[in-house]
Write a protein that holds these residues in place. Structure first.
Motif, PDB file in Angstrom:
ATOM      1  N   ILE A 158       0.863  -1.179   0.000  1.00 35.97           N
ATOM      2  CA  ILE A 158       0.000   0.000   0.000  1.00 35.97           C
ATOM      3  C   ILE A 158       0.900   1.229   0.000  1.00 35.97           C
ATOM      4  O   ILE A 158       1.714   1.423   0.907  1.00 35.97           O
ATOM      5  N   SER A 159       0.771   2.046  -1.045  1.00 33.10           N
ATOM      6  CA  SER A 159       1.646   3.200  -1.237  1.00 33.10           C
ATOM      7  C   SER A 159       0.822   4.333  -1.843  1.00 33.10           C
ATOM      8  O   SER A 159      -0.417   4.288  -1.831  1.00 33.10           O
ATOM      9  N   GLN A 160       1.492   5.341  -2.354  1.00 30.04           N
ATOM     10  CA  GLN A 160       0.832   6.412  -3.100  1.00 30.04           C
ATOM     11  C   GLN A 160       1.546   6.562  -4.436  1.00 30.04           C
ATOM     12  O   GLN A 160       2.777   6.528  -4.493  1.00 30.04           O
ATOM     13  N   PHE A 161       0.771   6.739  -5.493  1.00 30.84           N
ATOM     14  CA  PHE A 161       1.364   6.796  -6.825  1.00 30.84           C
ATOM     15  C   PHE A 161       1.208   8.176  -7.465  1.00 30.84           C
ATOM     16  O   PHE A 161       2.083   9.019  -7.356  1.00 30.84           O
ATOM     17  N   ASP A 162       0.075   8.435  -8.093  1.00 28.57           N
ATOM     18  CA  ASP A 162      -0.075   9.656  -8.890  1.00 28.57           C
ATOM     19  C   ASP A 162      -0.519  10.864  -8.081  1.00 28.57           C
ATOM     20  O   ASP A 162      -0.411  11.991  -8.537  1.00 28.57           O
ATOM     21  N   VAL A 163      -1.014  10.646  -6.852  1.00 24.61           N
ATOM     22  CA  VAL A 163      -1.429  11.783  -6.015  1.00 24.61           C
ATOM     23  C   VAL A 163      -0.749  11.653  -4.646  1.00 24.61           C
ATOM     24  O   VAL A 163      -1.388  11.265  -3.668  1.00 24.61           O
ATOM     25  N   PRO A 164       0.541  11.968  -4.548  1.00 26.58           N
ATOM     26  CA  PRO A 164       1.225  11.914  -3.252  1.00 26.58           C
ATOM     27  C   PRO A 164       0.759  13.053  -2.351  1.00 26.58           C
ATOM     28  O   PRO A 164       0.184  14.042  -2.826  1.00 26.58           O
ATOM     29  N   ILE A 165       1.036  12.953  -1.076  1.00 29.37           N
ATOM     30  CA  ILE A 165       0.545  13.960  -0.138  1.00 29.37           C
ATOM     31  C   ILE A 165       1.313  15.279  -0.240  1.00 29.37           C
ATOM     32  O   ILE A 165       0.780  16.334   0.115  1.00 29.37           O
ATOM     33  N   ALA A 166       2.553  15.266  -0.752  1.00 29.95           N
ATOM     34  CA  ALA A 166       3.334  16.505  -0.846  1.00 29.95           C
ATOM     35  C   ALA A 166       4.235  16.461  -2.081  1.00 29.95           C
ATOM     36  O   ALA A 166       4.805  15.418  -2.409  1.00 29.95           O
ATOM     37  N   THR A 167       4.372  17.592  -2.748  1.00 33.32           N
ATOM     38  CA  THR A 167       5.190  17.680  -3.967  1.00 33.32           C
ATOM     39  C   THR A 167       5.899  19.033  -4.030  1.00 33.32           C
ATOM     40  O   THR A 167       5.562  19.969  -3.303  1.00 33.32           O
ATOM     41  N   SER A 168       6.894  19.108  -4.927  1.00 34.02           N
ATOM     42  CA  SER A 168       7.534  20.366  -5.340  1.00 34.02           C
ATOM     43  C   SER A 168       8.071  21.181  -4.168  1.00 34.02           C
ATOM     44  O   SER A 168       7.706  22.336  -3.961  1.00 34.02           O
ATOM     45  N   GLY A 169       8.963  20.569  -3.400  1.00 31.59           N
ATOM     46  CA  GLY A 169       9.583  21.282  -2.284  1.00 31.59           C
ATOM     47  C   GLY A 169      11.075  21.456  -2.482  1.00 31.59           C
ATOM     48  O   GLY A 169      11.617  21.264  -3.574  1.00 31.59           O
ATOM     49  N   TYR A 170      11.756  21.805  -1.405  1.00 32.49           N
ATOM     50  CA  TYR A 170      13.223  21.940  -1.451  1.00 32.49           C
ATOM     51  C   TYR A 170      13.769  21.889  -0.029  1.00 32.49           C
ATOM     52  O   TYR A 170      13.040  22.068   0.957  1.00 32.49           O
ATOM     53  N   ILE A 171      15.069  21.640   0.061  1.00 32.29           N
ATOM     54  CA  ILE A 171      15.749  21.621   1.354  1.00 32.29           C
ATOM     55  C   ILE A 171      17.037  22.421   1.230  1.00 32.29           C
ATOM     56  O   ILE A 171      17.746  22.328   0.216  1.00 32.29           O
ATOM     57  N   ASP A 172      17.335  23.237   2.235  1.00 33.32           N
ATOM     58  CA  ASP A 172      18.561  24.032   2.273  1.00 33.32           C
ATOM     59  C   ASP A 172      19.525  23.399   3.262  1.00 33.32           C
ATOM     60  O   ASP A 172      19.123  22.924   4.327  1.00 33.32           O
TER      61      ASP A 172
END
Length: 553
Positions: A158-172
């Motif tokens: 059981i996972s997430q495919f085309d609609v994940p809970i979070a997208t398009s971020g970044y880390i510094d």
């Protein structure tokens, strides 16, 4: 009847808001499983097609890579969440528990057993998504990812495919000075929720083969967050520091202990090599079995050299999309299996779980509860005037950072507090194998100690003696100063008597000093300090000593 009740949830998705609370009770079935013979089809042993010398050839290839080729690196990080129960059932998970003692029909994948979502998984996913500056999906869903491993009892994850809970971020993050320093920003493609598989326990001997494998399903169903980076890293150091920053982040957030040795944080590295200037990516290779940040760096450096060597020999077609393992002993990567594609997984929406709806109030509530994160803390420390070396040390561990912050709020000088924590306190913790939460010294007493040295109540030497007693036994600075009569002596007449006594007892050294060996001043100062049992004020002592040493005989 039970099936009807569970399936009816599909038409009524979970609605998450600050006061939402959904509870389910289960009858838990505990059992022990033992497999006399288990298929181990997860590793295909194939000889490397090009033999690479681990030392001279690799260093030459890396040197060539920096001139003619560019590595493109992305990382898939699996973070095990420290929820009290598993993702879709009420079984607990404790690392190191006896095999198959935390299992039930749901995590064992038995027919008719239906999952129910653990709300803490959603909360942790939102925390991480916000901390990684992602765009949250207010409406997401779960999917089935089909594949067969002996330790995956359902035959799908059981996972997430085309609609994940979070997208398009970044880390510094900031690179340590020993690696060249500098600020880096790496993109985050997605964060999604999923469950873990079980574990194969390998043992020598057995009645069926040289090696037997037993299935332990304790870990099956444990909640994971998969964090997928953009392919923004270009060398092993950047990748290792990215993984270390993720570990810091999840620890600061309190969603995972991040221990790589326990498998709580696992990194799969995707790497390809292309000629500098080429826009098209090269063939991607995945590397698994990386259980430390140093192994992440070394595995990437090896794989870069391997691929560059193949390119330089005109054998770039020998680089195929595959999964490789890092062999720590041999310090090289070896083929594990050919890589599956998305079509092989046959994703489709999970029919036994409803969609997940988040309200803006729920998200804002979590956003407002987030602690100060490592990047924000580093920038704050920089504004205090601390060097990058100090900043990286203090912010690396949230408990050390909290100890430092509390010491400062008690009035301690920023730089002096930093020096004490990074110097004698860190050395003591290392020697005694203790964390900063386990020492007896409190931030209040460290601030008091610094103030006592600064105002001249005690000398720095006595301060160190007091420090080590506070570290080991606790107590108060004032109490120790009074009990041991350690108040610094600032009476010029008394110090002058000690200086004259030392000079009279060392006529030979006095003659040498006056003959030009001025470094002997330190010797005389040490003798006076010894005579005063460390209580003479150092500044006053050196002033009187110089006057006596330079006086005309």
């Amino acid at each position: 009847m039970a099936s009807t009740i569970f399936r009816s949830l599909h038409s009524h998705p979970f609605l998450f808001h600050p006061t939402a609370l959904i509870r389910r009770k289960y009858v838990i079935l505990y059992c022990t499983m033992r497999s006399a013979q288990t298929q181990t089809a997860t590793q295909e042993k194939v000889k490397p097609q090009v033999k690479v010398s681990p030392h001279s050839t690799q260093s030459k290839a890396l040197e060539k890579a920096s001139k003619d080729y560019e590595a493109v690196i992305g990382i898939e990080t699996h973070v095990q969440l420290n929820t009290l129960t598993k993702a879709f059932c009420s079984c607990p998970y404790n690392y190191g528990s006896p095999p198959n003692t935390s299992v039930c029909p749901i995590c064992m994948g038995l027919p008719g057993a239906l999952p129910v979502l653990n709300l803490k998984v959603i909360e942790s996913a939102v925390k991480v998504g916000l901390a990684l500056n992602c765009k949250l999906s207010l409406n997401s869903k779960f999917d089935r990812k089909q594949y067969f491993y002996p330790d995956l009892p359902k035959g799908y994850q059981i996972s997430q495919f085309d609609v994940p809970i979070a997208t398009s971020g970044y880390i510094d993050l900031d690179l340590p000075l020993e690696f060249g320093g500098g600020h880096r920003k790496f993109g985050i493609t997605r964060v999604h929720m999923e469950e873990d598989a079980g574990k194969l326990l390998h043992s020598e001997g057995g009645s069926y083969s040289q090696e037997t494998a037993e299935v332990d399903l304790n870990r099956a169903g444990v909640p994971l967050l998969e964090i997928v980076s953009e392919p923004d890293m270009r060398n092993g150091i950047e990748a290792a520091e990215y993984a270390a920053e993720l570990q810091r982040l999840v620890r600061y957030l309190g969603v995972s202990n991040g221990n790589m040795q326990e498998g709580s944080l696992r990194c799969d590295v995707n790497i390809s090599v292309r000629p500098i200037g080429q826009l098209q990516f090269g063939t991607k290779v995945e590397i698994k079995n990386l259980n430390s940040f140093s192994s992440v760096s070394r595995a990437i450096d090896y794989e870069i050299s391997r691929q560059v060597l193949l390119h330089s020999q005109g054998q770039d077609k020998e680089i195929v999309q595959e999964t490789r393992l890092w062999e720590e002993g041999a310090q090289k990567t070896v083929t594990m299996r050919k890589k599956e594609g998305l079509a092989d997984y046959r994703y489709f929406p999970e029919p036994d779980l409803p969609g997940v709806f988040l309200t803006t109030d729920y998200v804002d509530g979590i956003r407002n509860s987030l602690p100060e994160l490592p990047e924000t803390k580093r920038r704050r420390y920089e504004k205090m005037g601390l060097s990058m070396q100090d900043v990286l040390f203090l912010a690396n561990d949230m408990n050390v950072a909290e100890f430092f912050d509390t010491t400062i709020t008690k009035g301690a000088d920023v730089k002096l507090a930093t020096n004490w924590i990074m110097g004698d306190i860190a050395a003591y913790m290392k020697n005694e194998k203790l964390t900063i939460n386990e020492i007896k010294l409190t931030p209040q007493e460290l601030a008091e100690l610094i103030a006592s040295i600064k105002d001249g109540t005690i000398s720095g030497k006595i301060g160190k003696e007091i420090l080590f007693e506070l570290l080991a036994k606790g107590g108060t600075v004032k109490g120790l100063i009074e009990a041991k009569d350690l108040v610094q002596i600032v009476d010029p007449a008394e110090i002058e008597k000690w200086v004259e006594k030392v000079l009279s007892e060392n006529p030979k050294q006095l003659e040498q000093y006056r003959g030009g060996k001025t470094k002997l001043q330190g010797y005389f100062a040490g003798q006076v300090m010894k005579l005063s049992k460390g209580k003479a004020n150092p500044g006053l002592l050196n002033k009187i000593l110089l006057e006596k040493l330079n006086a005309k005989s």
